[in-house]
Design a protein around this motif. Structure first.
Motif, PDB file in Angstrom:
ATOM      1  N   MET A   1     -15.678   1.201 -17.551  1.00 58.44           N
ATOM      2  CA  MET A   1     -15.507   1.041 -18.997  1.00 58.44           C
ATOM      3  C   MET A   1     -16.148   2.203 -19.743  1.00 58.44           C
ATOM      4  O   MET A   1     -15.592   2.718 -20.722  1.00 58.44           O
ATOM      5  CB  MET A   1     -16.124  -0.280 -19.457  1.00 58.44           C
ATOM      6  N   GLY A   2     -17.331   2.616 -19.293  1.00 62.11           N
ATOM      7  CA  GLY A   2     -17.996   3.744 -19.931  1.00 62.11           C
ATOM      8  C   GLY A   2     -17.170   5.014 -19.848  1.00 62.11           C
ATOM      9  O   GLY A   2     -17.062   5.767 -20.828  1.00 62.11           O
ATOM     10  N   ARG A   3     -16.562   5.258 -18.685  1.00 60.25           N
ATOM     11  CA  ARG A   3     -15.714   6.435 -18.538  1.00 60.25           C
ATOM     12  C   ARG A   3     -14.492   6.353 -19.450  1.00 60.25           C
ATOM     13  O   ARG A   3     -14.091   7.353 -20.058  1.00 60.25           O
ATOM     14  CB  ARG A   3     -15.269   6.586 -17.078  1.00 60.25           C
ATOM     15  N   SER A   4     -13.906   5.172 -19.570  1.00 64.23           N
ATOM     16  CA  SER A   4     -12.731   5.021 -20.428  1.00 64.23           C
ATOM     17  C   SER A   4     -13.092   5.243 -21.894  1.00 64.23           C
ATOM     18  O   SER A   4     -12.339   5.879 -22.636  1.00 64.23           O
ATOM     19  CB  SER A   4     -12.119   3.632 -20.250  1.00 64.23           C
ATOM     20  N   ILE A   5     -14.235   4.715 -22.305  1.00 66.83           N
ATOM     21  CA  ILE A   5     -14.673   4.936 -23.686  1.00 66.83           C
ATOM     22  C   ILE A   5     -14.844   6.429 -23.937  1.00 66.83           C
ATOM     23  O   ILE A   5     -14.405   6.956 -24.974  1.00 66.83           O
ATOM     24  CB  ILE A   5     -15.981   4.173 -23.963  1.00 66.83           C
ATOM     25  N   ALA A   6     -15.478   7.119 -22.993  1.00 64.79           N
ATOM     26  CA  ALA A   6     -15.685   8.560 -23.158  1.00 64.79           C
ATOM     27  C   ALA A   6     -14.352   9.303 -23.193  1.00 64.79           C
ATOM     28  O   ALA A   6     -14.170  10.232 -23.997  1.00 64.79           O
ATOM     29  CB  ALA A   6     -16.561   9.092 -22.031  1.00 64.79           C
ATOM     30  N   ARG A   7     -13.406   8.903 -22.348  1.00 65.60           N
ATOM     31  CA  ARG A   7     -12.120   9.598 -22.292  1.00 65.60           C
ATOM     32  C   ARG A   7     -11.285   9.372 -23.557  1.00 65.60           C
ATOM     33  O   ARG A   7     -10.409  10.178 -23.866  1.00 65.60           O
ATOM     34  CB  ARG A   7     -11.327   9.126 -21.067  1.00 65.60           C
ATOM     35  N   ILE A   8     -11.548   8.298 -24.257  1.00 61.88           N
ATOM     36  CA  ILE A   8     -10.863   8.067 -25.530  1.00 61.88           C
ATOM     37  C   ILE A   8     -11.644   8.701 -26.678  1.00 61.88           C
ATOM     38  O   ILE A   8     -11.100   9.418 -27.516  1.00 61.88           O
ATOM     39  CB  ILE A   8     -10.689   6.561 -25.783  1.00 61.88           C
ATOM     40  N   ALA A   9     -12.962   8.441 -26.717  1.00 59.12           N
ATOM     41  CA  ALA A   9     -13.771   8.837 -27.873  1.00 59.12           C
ATOM     42  C   ALA A   9     -13.981  10.339 -27.966  1.00 59.12           C
ATOM     43  O   ALA A   9     -13.898  10.923 -29.058  1.00 59.12           O
ATOM     44  CB  ALA A   9     -15.119   8.121 -27.839  1.00 59.12           C
TER      45      ALA A   9
ATOM     46  N   ASP B   1     -13.609  12.335 -43.460  1.00 61.16           N
ATOM     47  CA  ASP B   1     -15.041  12.431 -43.689  1.00 61.16           C
ATOM     48  C   ASP B   1     -15.771  12.145 -42.383  1.00 61.16           C
ATOM     49  O   ASP B   1     -15.149  11.930 -41.335  1.00 61.16           O
ATOM     50  CB  ASP B   1     -15.497  11.482 -44.805  1.00 61.16           C
ATOM     51  N   LEU B   2     -17.094  12.123 -42.447  1.00 60.95           N
ATOM     52  CA  LEU B   2     -17.885  11.962 -41.235  1.00 60.95           C
ATOM     53  C   LEU B   2     -17.620  10.614 -40.566  1.00 60.95           C
ATOM     54  O   LEU B   2     -17.657  10.500 -39.335  1.00 60.95           O
ATOM     55  CB  LEU B   2     -19.370  12.105 -41.569  1.00 60.95           C
ATOM     56  N   ALA B   3     -17.346   9.582 -41.367  1.00 67.26           N
ATOM     57  CA  ALA B   3     -17.061   8.266 -40.786  1.00 67.26           C
ATOM     58  C   ALA B   3     -15.835   8.321 -39.889  1.00 67.26           C
ATOM     59  O   ALA B   3     -15.797   7.669 -38.835  1.00 67.26           O
ATOM     60  CB  ALA B   3     -16.856   7.241 -41.900  1.00 67.26           C
ATOM     61  N   ASN B   4     -14.825   9.098 -40.277  1.00 71.36           N
ATOM     62  CA  ASN B   4     -13.656   9.273 -39.414  1.00 71.36           C
ATOM     63  C   ASN B   4     -14.024   9.985 -38.121  1.00 71.36           C
ATOM     64  O   ASN B   4     -13.578   9.601 -37.032  1.00 71.36           O
ATOM     65  CB  ASN B   4     -12.572  10.070 -40.132  1.00 71.36           C
ATOM     66  N   VAL B   5     -14.836  11.033 -38.231  1.00 67.86           N
ATOM     67  CA  VAL B   5     -15.186  11.838 -37.052  1.00 67.86           C
ATOM     68  C   VAL B   5     -15.911  10.998 -36.010  1.00 67.86           C
ATOM     69  O   VAL B   5     -15.645  11.117 -34.808  1.00 67.86           O
ATOM     70  CB  VAL B   5     -16.046  13.048 -37.462  1.00 67.86           C
ATOM     71  N   VAL B   6     -16.822  10.144 -36.435  1.00 70.56           N
ATOM     72  CA  VAL B   6     -17.583   9.322 -35.495  1.00 70.56           C
ATOM     73  C   VAL B   6     -16.909   7.979 -35.237  1.00 70.56           C
ATOM     74  O   VAL B   6     -17.516   7.058 -34.679  1.00 70.56           O
ATOM     75  CB  VAL B   6     -19.030   9.118 -35.975  1.00 70.56           C
ATOM     76  N   LEU B   7     -15.640   7.845 -35.636  1.00 71.52           N
ATOM     77  CA  LEU B   7     -14.832   6.646 -35.392  1.00 71.52           C
ATOM     78  C   LEU B   7     -15.469   5.400 -35.998  1.00 71.52           C
ATOM     79  O   LEU B   7     -15.505   4.327 -35.380  1.00 71.52           O
ATOM     80  CB  LEU B   7     -14.615   6.457 -33.883  1.00 71.52           C
ATOM     81  N   ALA B   8     -15.972   5.532 -37.217  1.00 72.30           N
ATOM     82  CA  ALA B   8     -16.652   4.421 -37.874  1.00 72.30           C
ATOM     83  C   ALA B   8     -16.010   4.040 -39.204  1.00 72.30           C
ATOM     84  O   ALA B   8     -16.594   3.273 -39.965  1.00 72.30           O
ATOM     85  CB  ALA B   8     -18.123   4.765 -38.088  1.00 72.30           C
ATOM     86  N   ASN B   9     -14.827   4.550 -39.497  1.00 73.30           N
ATOM     87  CA  ASN B   9     -14.203   4.279 -40.793  1.00 73.30           C
ATOM     88  C   ASN B   9     -14.010   2.786 -41.026  1.00 73.30           C
ATOM     89  O   ASN B   9     -14.218   2.278 -42.130  1.00 73.30           O
ATOM     90  CB  ASN B   9     -12.852   4.997 -40.879  1.00 73.30           C
ATOM     91  N   SER B  10     -13.641   2.053 -39.963  1.00 68.59           N
ATOM     92  CA  SER B  10     -13.357   0.623 -40.111  1.00 68.59           C
ATOM     93  C   SER B  10     -14.606  -0.207 -40.367  1.00 68.59           C
ATOM     94  O   SER B  10     -14.493  -1.391 -40.726  1.00 68.59           O
ATOM     95  CB  SER B  10     -12.653   0.096 -38.853  1.00 68.59           C
TER      96      SER B  10
ATOM     97  N   PRO C   1      -5.124   8.947 -45.438  1.00 68.88           N
ATOM     98  CA  PRO C   1      -5.809   9.695 -44.380  1.00 68.88           C
ATOM     99  C   PRO C   1      -6.977   8.955 -43.743  1.00 68.88           C
ATOM    100  O   PRO C   1      -7.205   9.060 -42.532  1.00 68.88           O
ATOM    101  CB  PRO C   1      -6.281  10.965 -45.106  1.00 68.88           C
ATOM    102  N   GLU C   2      -7.731   8.196 -44.533  1.00 65.14           N
ATOM    103  CA  GLU C   2      -8.897   7.515 -44.000  1.00 65.14           C
ATOM    104  C   GLU C   2      -8.530   6.478 -42.944  1.00 65.14           C
ATOM    105  O   GLU C   2      -9.348   6.149 -42.082  1.00 65.14           O
ATOM    106  CB  GLU C   2      -9.683   6.847 -45.130  1.00 65.14           C
ATOM    107  N   TRP C   3      -7.311   5.950 -43.001  1.00 62.28           N
ATOM    108  CA  TRP C   3      -6.911   4.881 -42.082  1.00 62.28           C
ATOM    109  C   TRP C   3      -6.029   5.370 -40.943  1.00 62.28           C
ATOM    110  O   TRP C   3      -5.570   4.561 -40.131  1.00 62.28           O
ATOM    111  CB  TRP C   3      -6.171   3.797 -42.873  1.00 62.28           C
ATOM    112  N   ARG C   4      -5.797   6.656 -40.853  1.00 66.15           N
ATOM    113  CA  ARG C   4      -4.855   7.146 -39.856  1.00 66.15           C
ATOM    114  C   ARG C   4      -5.308   6.848 -38.423  1.00 66.15           C
ATOM    115  O   ARG C   4      -4.473   6.639 -37.543  1.00 66.15           O
ATOM    116  CB  ARG C   4      -4.660   8.653 -40.031  1.00 66.15           C
ATOM    117  N   TYR C   5      -6.600   6.850 -38.178  1.00 65.36           N
ATOM    118  CA  TYR C   5      -7.087   6.702 -36.802  1.00 65.36           C
ATOM    119  C   TYR C   5      -7.645   5.314 -36.521  1.00 65.36           C
ATOM    120  O   TYR C   5      -8.499   5.143 -35.654  1.00 65.36           O
ATOM    121  CB  TYR C   5      -8.116   7.803 -36.517  1.00 65.36           C
ATOM    122  N   TRP C   6      -7.128   4.329 -37.246  1.00 60.13           N
ATOM    123  CA  TRP C   6      -7.565   2.949 -37.020  1.00 60.13           C
ATOM    124  C   TRP C   6      -7.331   2.502 -35.582  1.00 60.13           C
ATOM    125  O   TRP C   6      -8.133   1.738 -35.021  1.00 60.13           O
ATOM    126  CB  TRP C   6      -6.812   2.001 -37.969  1.00 60.13           C
ATOM    127  N   PHE C   7      -6.223   2.953 -34.990  1.00 58.03           N
ATOM    128  CA  PHE C   7      -5.865   2.523 -33.635  1.00 58.03           C
ATOM    129  C   PHE C   7      -6.922   2.989 -32.631  1.00 58.03           C
ATOM    130  O   PHE C   7      -7.357   2.218 -31.755  1.00 58.03           O
ATOM    131  CB  PHE C   7      -4.491   3.096 -33.276  1.00 58.03           C
TER     132      PHE C   7
END
Length: 473
Positions: A210-218, A236-245, A254-260
């Motif tokens: 699971m850790g490897r999969s998270i790293a390969r996605i993140a 913004d920075l929240a998007n970069v660190v995958l924390a927008n949601s 744009p802020e919601w583009r990477y929700w998936f």
């Protein structure tokens, strides 16, 4: 010990994961490809009466390992697994899952294996190699007969990933407006999670995968979004660190583009925390389908959001869409027609109403994809379609990441060209990101191995420090 085929490295107290790190360490030091290096793990290195390493005994161990290892010419299936998974420890008793295969490598593996065998069992990922080629009397599936011509079969999960990503990109441009592909991909992600991460029983190994999969996605996601931020200033920075949601946001696109991507990372991280709890891990092992159903029930609570956790875009909130991931997980665990009928009923009742307004086509796309995943393990296909689907499915994450920065430059000139170039750029970024992420994970793993060896009072390298092909190490 080297021969014309490979260099054999004898290493003490080396577990499977450490063996991979040793192989990569030697590969980097020697300049040999990893698949040209065999790692022979032993409980303890042979010692002389003086306590020093018995190098002659080590050489004998290496020679015996080299003599017994199957060569590609002798064992095509073992060679195929070794090539795709980049492993040198493949045996007749190995399976895709036992060798560390995951949802990122299964696309190529399943397509190549189907071409080699002709008939691909539904449980091929957990089936040992010797049983894949066994006579009909020794297994439950028809005998493997290599297919001639163009006719093939295509796993439904691969087909849905390929079609799903094309629908996502094409609808964003838009070349057409057929939405729902991303939500289908969430179900496929849950299906693959159960197949490839939970097929191993040992808790530590599950968490490592699971850790490897998270790293390969993140990692590739954060790198690309940071690049997009510098390029366009739309994020913004929240998007970069995958924390927008995680924060209250406005309704800007744009802020919601990477929700998936955010949702996938949150799901994997949360499940890693859950399965790290021993009694929950044991519960999943004892009743896999029951555990998956419990997660579906939990997901349905979030689906209807009784506490108002979802922000402005309800249908993109991780707490709302988790039930789709859980349904995919349960689909992989369903073993009887009754279980599948129950999941089908849940799907038909809960998916409608997920999207704002009257979006009948979008709802139908999600329903159709999930029902296909439940009931149809493979679809009839032809070889060219399989090849194209394999490329698109294997690069679906990277196509999703990059297409937002590609298609705006081309859609006014030619929407179809914008679609094609978006797909090609995503495939190219995927090829680069896969190599770099694997190298990063390998380096981190190698560093942990070196620290582990040092803590045991052992030298910081496998036996021998010289790296000349044909010498014992």
């Amino acid at each position: 010990m080297g021969d014309d085929d490979a260099l054999t490295v004898v290493a003490a107290s080396t577990a499977g994961a450490e063996a991979t790190a040793v192989r990569r360490l030697v590969s980097e030091g020697c300049g040999l490809p990893p698949r040209a290096i065999r790692v022979l793990p032993v409980a303890e290195l042979p010692r002389l009466a003086s306590g020093k390493t018995d190098y002659e005994a080590v050489r004998r161990l290496a020679r015996d390992a080299s003599a017994s290892a199957p060569s590609p010419g002798e064992d095509d299936l073992c060679a195929l697994y070794a090539e795709i998974l980049d492993r040198t420890d493949v045996t007749e008793d190995s399976s895709f899952v036992s060798l560390g295969g995951d949802s990122l490598s299964y696309v190529e593996m399943s397509l190549r294996l189907e071409q080699a065998l002709g008939v691909l069992p539904a449980d091929w990922h957990t089936t040992p190699i010797r049983r894949l080629r066994a006579p009909e009397t020794e297994r439950r599936t028809p005998p493997a007969v290599p297919r001639r011509g163009l006719r093939r079969s295509l796993e439904t999960g691969i087909a849905l990933r390929a079609v799903g990503i094309v629908l996502v990109v094409g609808s964003h441009i838009p070349v057409f407006l057929v939405q729902g592909g991303a939500h289908v991909l969430l179900g496929v992600a849950g299906y693959n999670f159960a197949r490839f991460h939970l097929s191993v029983g040992e808790r530590r190994e599950r968490l490592r995968r699971m850790g490897r999969s998270i790293a390969r996605i993140a990692v590739p996601s954060m790198v690309w979004i940071a690049f997009a931020l510098l390029l366009t200033r739309e994020y913004d920075l929240a998007n970069v660190v995958l924390a927008n949601s995680l924060f209250e946001q406005d309704n800007s696109d744009p802020e919601w583009r990477y929700w998936f991507v955010e949702a996938l990372v949150y799901f994997l991280a949360g499940l890693a925390v859950l399965l790290a709890i021993p009694w929950l891990h044991r519960a999943e092992r004892r009743t896999p389908f029951g555990f998956a159903l419990a997660l579906v029930a939990l997901g349905l609570v979030g689906r209807y959001d009784p506490w108002g956790l979802a922000h402005v875009r309800f249908h993109l909130s991780p707490t709302v869409v988790f039930f789709l991931f859980a349904l995919g997980w349960a689909a992989a665990r369903a073993r009887t027609a009754g279980q599948r009928l129950g999941l089908t009923a849940v799907t038909l009742v809960t998916v409608p109403g997920l999207f704002p307004g009257e979006q009948t086509l979008r709802t139908s796309i999600v329903l159709g994809g999930l029902v296909l995943l439940l009931w149809v393990p493979a679809l009839p296909s032809i070889d060219p379609v399989n090849r194209l689907a394999g490329v698109l499915a294997g690069s679906s994450l990277y196509i999703y990441l990059t297409h937002f920065q590609v298609y705006p430059h081309l859609r006014d000139h030619s929407p179809v060209a914008a679609l094609l170039v978006s797909l090609i750029c995503g495939v190219a970024y995927g090829a680069m990101a896969t190599r770099l992420t694997a190298r990063l994970l390998s380096s981190l793993q190698a560093g942990a191995l070196m620290a582990s060896l040092s803590s045991r009072g052992m030298p910081g390298a496998p036996v021998g420090s010289r790296c000349r092909y044909g010498r014992t190490h």
